[in-house]
Design a protein around this motif. Structure first.
Motif, mmCIF file in Angstrom:
data_model
loop_
_atom_site.group_PDB
_atom_site.id
_atom_site.type_symbol
_atom_site.label_atom_id
_atom_site.label_comp_id
_atom_site.label_asym_id
_atom_site.label_seq_id
_atom_site.Cartn_x
_atom_site.Cartn_y
_atom_site.Cartn_z
ATOM 1 N N THR A 95 0.717 -1.124 0.045
ATOM 2 C CA THR A 95 0.161 -0.024 0.012
ATOM 3 C C THR A 95 0.680 1.305 0.076
ATOM 4 O O THR A 95 2.030 1.086 0.218
ATOM 5 N N GLN A 96 0.278 2.554 -0.307
ATOM 6 C CA GLN A 96 0.840 3.687 -0.171
ATOM 7 C C GLN A 96 1.694 3.758 1.160
ATOM 8 O O GLN A 96 2.623 4.194 1.421
ATOM 9 N N ALA A 97 0.600 3.476 2.287
ATOM 10 C CA ALA A 97 1.172 3.661 3.585
ATOM 11 C C ALA A 97 2.465 2.491 3.837
ATOM 12 O O ALA A 97 3.506 3.089 4.464
ATOM 13 N N GLN A 98 2.335 1.469 3.381
ATOM 14 C CA GLN A 98 3.544 0.573 3.635
ATOM 15 C C GLN A 98 4.809 1.150 3.006
ATOM 16 O O GLN A 98 5.990 0.859 3.588
ATOM 17 N N LEU A 99 4.724 1.287 1.726
ATOM 18 C CA LEU A 99 5.906 2.155 1.001
ATOM 19 C C LEU A 99 6.412 3.260 1.651
ATOM 20 O O LEU A 99 7.810 3.374 1.766
ATOM 21 N N ALA A 100 5.483 4.083 2.184
ATOM 22 C CA ALA A 100 6.046 5.319 3.118
ATOM 23 C C ALA A 100 6.706 5.040 4.221
ATOM 24 O O ALA A 100 7.976 5.404 4.482
ATOM 25 N N GLN A 101 6.331 3.825 4.752
ATOM 26 C CA GLN A 101 7.002 3.546 6.024
ATOM 27 C C GLN A 101 8.265 2.933 5.672
ATOM 28 O O GLN A 101 9.352 2.947 6.431
ATOM 29 N N GLN A 102 8.322 2.289 4.445
ATOM 30 C CA GLN A 102 9.841 1.552 4.233
ATOM 31 C C GLN A 102 10.658 2.566 3.767
ATOM 32 O O GLN A 102 11.811 2.366 4.063
ATOM 33 N N ILE A 103 10.356 3.545 3.267
ATOM 34 C CA ILE A 103 11.284 4.736 2.929
ATOM 35 C C ILE A 103 11.307 5.775 3.839
ATOM 36 O O ILE A 103 12.059 6.964 3.690
ATOM 37 N N ASN A 104 10.662 5.650 5.139
ATOM 38 C CA ASN A 104 10.702 6.751 5.978
ATOM 39 C C ASN A 104 10.146 7.960 5.657
ATOM 40 O O ASN A 104 10.691 9.004 6.012
ATOM 41 N N GLU A 105 9.026 7.951 4.972
ATOM 42 C CA GLU A 105 8.641 9.361 4.369
ATOM 43 C C GLU A 105 6.996 8.891 4.887
ATOM 44 O O GLU A 105 6.618 8.098 5.380
ATOM 45 N N LYS A 106 6.286 10.193 4.628
ATOM 46 C CA LYS A 106 4.781 10.185 5.022
ATOM 47 C C LYS A 106 4.109 9.600 3.873
ATOM 48 O O LYS A 106 4.618 9.830 2.889
ATOM 49 N N PRO A 107 2.949 8.789 4.289
ATOM 50 C CA PRO A 107 2.073 8.183 3.145
ATOM 51 C C PRO A 107 1.654 9.576 2.270
ATOM 52 O O PRO A 107 1.450 9.196 1.018
ATOM 53 N N GLN A 108 1.687 10.759 2.357
ATOM 54 C CA GLN A 108 1.013 11.806 1.830
ATOM 55 C C GLN A 108 2.072 12.130 0.707
ATOM 56 O O GLN A 108 1.806 12.426 -0.392
ATOM 57 N N VAL A 109 3.262 11.810 1.073
ATOM 58 C CA VAL A 109 4.475 12.090 -0.049
ATOM 59 C C VAL A 109 4.267 11.062 -0.949
ATOM 60 O O VAL A 109 4.294 11.488 -2.399
ATOM 61 N N ILE A 110 4.076 9.782 -0.944
ATOM 62 C CA ILE A 110 3.709 8.671 -1.967
ATOM 63 C C ILE A 110 2.572 9.374 -2.541
ATOM 64 O O ILE A 110 2.544 8.916 -3.917
#
Length: 138
Positions: A95-110
């Motif tokens: 998910t966007q949230a999982q990808l964001a967590q993997q790269i240490n960014e906010k889901p909003q960035v993705i």
């Protein structure tokens, strides 16, 4: 009279005002008072002082700036890059949230990258490339 301990000093204290200086010397009433007293008064008018005139060059620069039509905008994420990110993320079943967590960014960035609203940041793109296992091109 000398100051003895325990005694009060009754000598008068005189406080004088400073002589006028700067712009207070230059006002009309001070100049007239000096003339009445018979003092020599020298008055000079500065060219263009205290007016909003002159400065023709500044007006020309402002007109040139107003006439400027070039539209300055930041580079946004390309549609090709948007689809690359979405396809790589869905292929990894993230998910966007999982990808964001993997790269240490906010889901909003993705979300902004996938919608094409983000300004491309090479650091974030390299993080996404590493996590997704795909080479992302600007």
């Amino acid at each position: 009279m000398s100051m003895l301990p325990g005694r009060q000093d009754w000598e008068p204290v005189v406080i004088r005002k400073k002589a006028p200086s700067g712009s207070s010397q230059k006002d009309a009433s001070a100049v007239n008072a000096a003339r009445r007293a018979g003092m020599a008064v020298d008055t000079t008018k500065k060219y263009g002082a205290g007016t909003n005139k002159g400065g023709g060059a500044a007006g020309a620069k402002a007109a040139k700036l107003e006439a400027e039509t070039e539209d300055f905008k930041h580079e946004k994420v390309s549609s090709n890059l948007k689809t690359q990110i979405v396809q790589a993320r869905t292929a990894k079943k993230m998910t966007q949230a999982q990808l964001a967590q993997q790269i240490n960014e906010k889901p909003q960035v993705i979300q902004e990258y996938e919608q094409g609203k983000a300004i491309p940041n090479p650091q974030i793109l390299s993080k996404m490339s590493r996590v997704l296992g795909v080479h992302l091109k600007k």
